[in-house]
Design an enzyme around this catalytic site. Structure first.
Site, PDB file in Angstrom:
ATOM      1  N   ARG A   1     -17.966  32.539 -16.590  1.00  0.00           N
ATOM      2  CA  ARG A   1     -16.943  32.923 -15.611  1.00  0.00           C
ATOM      3  C   ARG A   1     -15.935  31.820 -15.307  1.00  0.00           C
ATOM      4  O   ARG A   1     -14.744  32.096 -15.257  1.00  0.00           O
ATOM      5  CB  ARG A   1     -17.587  33.464 -14.331  1.00  0.00           C
ATOM      6  CG  ARG A   1     -18.459  34.709 -14.573  1.00  0.00           C
ATOM      7  CD  ARG A   1     -18.905  35.375 -13.277  1.00  0.00           C
ATOM      8  NE  ARG A   1     -17.792  35.932 -12.554  1.00  0.00           N
ATOM      9  CZ  ARG A   1     -17.170  35.382 -11.538  1.00  0.00           C
ATOM     10  NH1 ARG A   1     -17.597  34.247 -11.044  1.00  0.00           N
ATOM     11  NH2 ARG A   1     -16.132  35.956 -10.987  1.00  0.00           N
TER      12      ARG A   1
ATOM     13  N   GLU B   1     -20.832  52.946  -8.197  1.00  0.00           N
ATOM     14  CA  GLU B   1     -21.241  52.144  -9.358  1.00  0.00           C
ATOM     15  C   GLU B   1     -21.177  50.645  -9.064  1.00  0.00           C
ATOM     16  O   GLU B   1     -20.478  49.915  -9.756  1.00  0.00           O
ATOM     17  CB  GLU B   1     -20.320  52.442 -10.554  1.00  0.00           C
ATOM     18  CG  GLU B   1     -20.273  53.901 -10.964  1.00  0.00           C
ATOM     19  CD  GLU B   1     -19.239  54.184 -12.068  1.00  0.00           C
ATOM     20  OE1 GLU B   1     -19.384  55.211 -12.753  1.00  0.00           O
ATOM     21  OE2 GLU B   1     -18.304  53.377 -12.231  1.00  0.00           O
TER      22      GLU B   1
ATOM     23  N   TYR C   1     -12.356  33.183 -16.408  1.00  0.00           N
ATOM     24  CA  TYR C   1     -11.492  33.668 -15.324  1.00  0.00           C
ATOM     25  C   TYR C   1     -11.046  32.557 -14.384  1.00  0.00           C
ATOM     26  O   TYR C   1     -10.550  32.856 -13.300  1.00  0.00           O
ATOM     27  CB  TYR C   1     -12.231  34.670 -14.430  1.00  0.00           C
ATOM     28  CG  TYR C   1     -12.990  35.782 -15.092  1.00  0.00           C
ATOM     29  CD1 TYR C   1     -12.359  36.684 -15.948  1.00  0.00           C
ATOM     30  CD2 TYR C   1     -14.335  35.988 -14.791  1.00  0.00           C
ATOM     31  CE1 TYR C   1     -13.073  37.736 -16.495  1.00  0.00           C
ATOM     32  CE2 TYR C   1     -15.046  37.043 -15.337  1.00  0.00           C
ATOM     33  CZ  TYR C   1     -14.409  37.911 -16.187  1.00  0.00           C
ATOM     34  OH  TYR C   1     -15.105  38.950 -16.720  1.00  0.00           O
TER      35      TYR C   1
ATOM     36  N   TYR D   1     -22.679  38.935 -14.101  1.00  0.00           N
ATOM     37  CA  TYR D   1     -21.794  38.461 -15.167  1.00  0.00           C
ATOM     38  C   TYR D   1     -22.112  37.004 -15.515  1.00  0.00           C
ATOM     39  O   TYR D   1     -21.223  36.231 -15.858  1.00  0.00           O
ATOM     40  CB  TYR D   1     -20.316  38.665 -14.773  1.00  0.00           C
ATOM     41  CG  TYR D   1     -20.038  40.108 -14.389  1.00  0.00           C
ATOM     42  CD1 TYR D   1     -19.964  41.094 -15.361  1.00  0.00           C
ATOM     43  CD2 TYR D   1     -19.922  40.494 -13.045  1.00  0.00           C
ATOM     44  CE1 TYR D   1     -19.770  42.429 -15.020  1.00  0.00           C
ATOM     45  CE2 TYR D   1     -19.724  41.827 -12.696  1.00  0.00           C
ATOM     46  CZ  TYR D   1     -19.647  42.779 -13.692  1.00  0.00           C
ATOM     47  OH  TYR D   1     -19.452  44.102 -13.348  1.00  0.00           O
TER      48      TYR D   1
ATOM     49  N   GLY E   1     -21.991  46.775  -9.140  1.00  0.00           N
ATOM     50  CA  GLY E   1     -22.665  45.834 -10.029  1.00  0.00           C
ATOM     51  C   GLY E   1     -22.755  44.482  -9.353  1.00  0.00           C
ATOM     52  O   GLY E   1     -23.805  44.064  -8.851  1.00  0.00           O
ATOM     53  N   ARG E   2     -21.605  43.815  -9.296  1.00  0.00           N
ATOM     54  CA  ARG E   2     -21.531  42.469  -8.724  1.00  0.00           C
ATOM     55  C   ARG E   2     -22.083  42.394  -7.294  1.00  0.00           C
ATOM     56  O   ARG E   2     -22.794  41.450  -6.953  1.00  0.00           O
ATOM     57  CB  ARG E   2     -20.062  42.027  -8.707  1.00  0.00           C
ATOM     58  CG  ARG E   2     -19.840  40.570  -8.349  1.00  0.00           C
ATOM     59  CD  ARG E   2     -18.342  40.310  -8.146  1.00  0.00           C
ATOM     60  NE  ARG E   2     -17.544  40.792  -9.248  1.00  0.00           N
ATOM     61  CZ  ARG E   2     -17.236  40.082 -10.340  1.00  0.00           C
ATOM     62  NH1 ARG E   2     -17.640  38.841 -10.439  1.00  0.00           N
ATOM     63  NH2 ARG E   2     -16.506  40.616 -11.306  1.00  0.00           N
TER      64      ARG E   2
ATOM     65  N   CYS F   1     -18.766  21.986 -27.257  1.00  0.00           N
ATOM     66  CA  CYS F   1     -17.621  21.297 -27.848  1.00  0.00           C
ATOM     67  C   CYS F   1     -16.349  22.103 -27.676  1.00  0.00           C
ATOM     68  O   CYS F   1     -15.784  22.631 -28.639  1.00  0.00           O
ATOM     69  CB  CYS F   1     -17.905  21.023 -29.315  1.00  0.00           C
ATOM     70  SG  CYS F   1     -19.362  20.016 -29.494  1.00  0.00           S
ATOM     71  N   GLU F   2     -15.911  22.244 -26.426  1.00  0.00           N
ATOM     72  CA  GLU F   2     -14.678  22.938 -26.077  1.00  0.00           C
ATOM     73  C   GLU F   2     -14.175  22.286 -24.790  1.00  0.00           C
ATOM     74  O   GLU F   2     -14.974  22.055 -23.873  1.00  0.00           O
ATOM     75  CB  GLU F   2     -14.935  24.420 -25.726  1.00  0.00           C
ATOM     76  CG  GLU F   2     -15.507  25.279 -26.821  1.00  0.00           C
ATOM     77  CD  GLU F   2     -14.460  25.821 -27.779  1.00  0.00           C
ATOM     78  OE1 GLU F   2     -13.252  25.725 -27.463  1.00  0.00           O
ATOM     79  OE2 GLU F   2     -14.857  26.299 -28.847  1.00  0.00           O
TER      80      GLU F   2
HETATM   81  C1  LIG Z   1     -17.809  46.982 -14.493  1.00  0.00           C
HETATM   82  C2  LIG Z   1     -17.856  48.348 -13.977  1.00  0.00           C
HETATM   83  C3  LIG Z   1     -18.479  48.620 -12.755  1.00  0.00           C
HETATM   84  C4  LIG Z   1     -19.080  47.546 -11.879  1.00  0.00           C
HETATM   85  O1  LIG Z   1     -18.126  46.720 -11.308  1.00  0.00           O
HETATM   86  P1  LIG Z   1     -18.559  45.646 -10.202  1.00  0.00           P
HETATM   87  O2  LIG Z   1     -17.298  44.953  -9.880  1.00  0.00           O
HETATM   88  O3  LIG Z   1     -19.548  44.738 -10.831  1.00  0.00           O
HETATM   89  O4  LIG Z   1     -19.118  46.392  -9.042  1.00  0.00           O
HETATM   90  C5  LIG Z   1     -18.533  49.935 -12.338  1.00  0.00           C
HETATM   91  N1  LIG Z   1     -18.004  50.938 -13.080  1.00  0.00           N
HETATM   92  C6  LIG Z   1     -17.389  50.706 -14.261  1.00  0.00           C
HETATM   93  C7  LIG Z   1     -16.848  51.843 -15.022  1.00  0.00           C
HETATM   94  C8  LIG Z   1     -17.296  49.413 -14.754  1.00  0.00           C
HETATM   95  O5  LIG Z   1     -16.675  49.194 -15.914  1.00  0.00           O
END
Ligand SMILES: *Cc1c(COP(=O)(O)O)cnc(C)c1O
Length: 418
Positions: A312, A273, A316, A371, A275-276, A342-343
């Site tokens: 971000r 899975e 973070y 993100y 994403g980043r 305005c923060e």
């Molecule tokens: C956010 C998330 C991802 C993706 O995470 P990355 O760090 O962007 O690769 C995969 N699985 C689940 C369940 C998530 O919540």
């Protein structure tokens, strides 16, 4: 690796100068690189090609329709966390049999939508949720395919807000309680147990948390199979980090090299899975310098992108490289690069060394593809910003810039105020 590089003093997005895109489409502006997205996705495909697998891109990193279409056309599945993300995934042409659904707070309506869409499986995060899925599936006369999200109690060694795999976190089911929960699941009439899921966090920059959690999960998988649970899918989540600053995170090939041997002869379909690691370095945020301001012992560069466009740094304390769209040889200054919101927490960088910048010049926030836009908001009533995709010399909007009227299009004034 990405395709945002200087040629001479000019930064290019693939074969197009960033300055040109900023002039044409305006700022603030997200720019995505087609070739970078494809390269990152292909790196996963190649690394895991010798093992049955589904790469389920995590939509929450960047859910722009063009990004999703590109990935769908190349065989990607989807990891979703809401009904809205399911809608986006299906609309982009991602087949439902490649969609997995995580999240601690799935509503009954969302569960119904996912069942109706025939997704591959629910990654279930609690007993209560399991019972709700069973009830909903029963009413629809369907069997809901599920994995349990198991919390392996591993420290992902990342920022506390994006670490998810320890006992103290709200996610998943503690590994000690796994067997008991699998027994409950298999006793439910409208549930089909088909997998095990874990996801330990995000922006993980070393291989050991992946290997350690994998070993723990495989002990569980073996135990479940010995107890005759029909576990066919092992979903190991996402979380691979990217270089924002000076990190040297593992790449998908390193993951495969360390993870695949652990699987040995087990007949499992692996689900990933990411994403980043797909979208992060495939996008930049271009912003225009508005004003320069001398503060108490500190300089400020005030730009037209704010924390509502890229959250971000504020959320973070995340680091992003910030580079000029056109390089210069001016003296270096140390400045806070801040937005118009305005923060006091509205900054893109603090105490950053940067070559002198003049009003009207463009700055490029690197590694903003994940993100970034997906976490943006309209705070301070700022319309949504435009997104562009570049492919070689070709470029075009993949989301038009919002207008003022978009800000109020869903509002109603009650009769007694008219
Ligand atoms: C956010 C998330 C991802 C993706 O995470 P990355 O760090 O962007 O690769 C995969 N699985 C689940 C369940 C998530 O919540």
């Amino acid at each position: 690796m990405h395709f945002f590089n200087y040629k001479g003093n000019e930064m290019y997005a693939e074969d197009v100068p960033v300055r040109l895109l900023a002039k044409k489409y305006g700022t603030p502006l997200y720019i995505y690189s087609y070739k970078t997205l494809l390269r990152h996705f292909t790196a996963y495909k190649d690394a895991f090609k010798n093992c049955p697998n589904i790469i389920c891109y995590a939509l929450k990193a960047n859910s722009n329709g063009a990004v999703l279409r590109l990935l769908a056309k190349n065989g990607s599945g989807a990891d979703i966390v809401s009904g809205g993300e399911l809608f986006r995934a299906l609309r982009a042409g991602i087949p439902p049999e490649k969609i997995v659904y995580a999240g601690v707070g799935k509503t009954t309506e969302e569960i119904r939508y996912a069942l109706k869409s025939r997704i591959l499986m629910f990654n279930v995060e609690s007993k209560d949720e399991l019972r709700e899925i069973d009830r909903t599936a029963g009413k629809m006369r369907l069997k809901a395919p599920i994995a349990l999200r198991i919390n392996p109690d591993i420290n992902a060694l990342t920022h506390p807000y994006i670490s998810t795999g320890m006992k103290k976190h709200k996610f998943g089911i503690a590994i000690e309680d796994a067997i008991e929960n699998y027994r409950i699941a298999s006793g439910l009439k409208n549930i089909a147990v088909i997998g095990v899921h874990k996801h330990i966090g995000s922006q993980i920059t070393s291989i050991s948390p992946f290997v350690d959690s994998m070993k723990r999960i495989l002990v569980l998988v073996d135990e479940l199979q010995r107890l005759d649970f029909n576990i066919r899918y092992l979903d190991i989540g996402g979380g691979l980090g990217i270089p924002y600053h000076d990190e040297t995170p593992p790449v998908p090939a390193d993951m495969a090299k360390n993870i695949l041997p652990l699987l040995k002869e087990r007949k499992l379909t692996l689900i990933l899975e990411p994403g980043r690691s797909i979208a992060g370095n495939a996008g930049i945020l271009v912003t225009k310098t508005l004003y320069l301001k001398k503060g108490e012992g500190k300089d400020f560069i005030i730009v037209d992108a704010g924390m509502n466009d890229l959250m971000r740094p504020s959320l973070y304390s995340a680091y992003h490289h910030i580079l000029p769209a056109v390089r210069n040889r001016r003296r270096k200054i140390t400045a806070d690069i801040v937005g118009p919101i305005c923060e006091s927490g509205d900054f893109l960088a603090r105490e950053r060394q940067i070559h002198g910048v003049k009003s009207g010049e463009y700055l490029v926030v690197m590694s903003a593809g994940a993100y970034g836009m997906s976490m943006s908001s309209n705070y301070n009533s700022r319309p949504g910003i435009a997104e562009v995709m570049v492919n070689g010399r070709t470029h075009g909007l993949v989301r038009r810039r919002g207008e003022y009227k978009d800000l109020v299009k869903d509002e109603e004034i009650p009769g007694y105020l008219r």
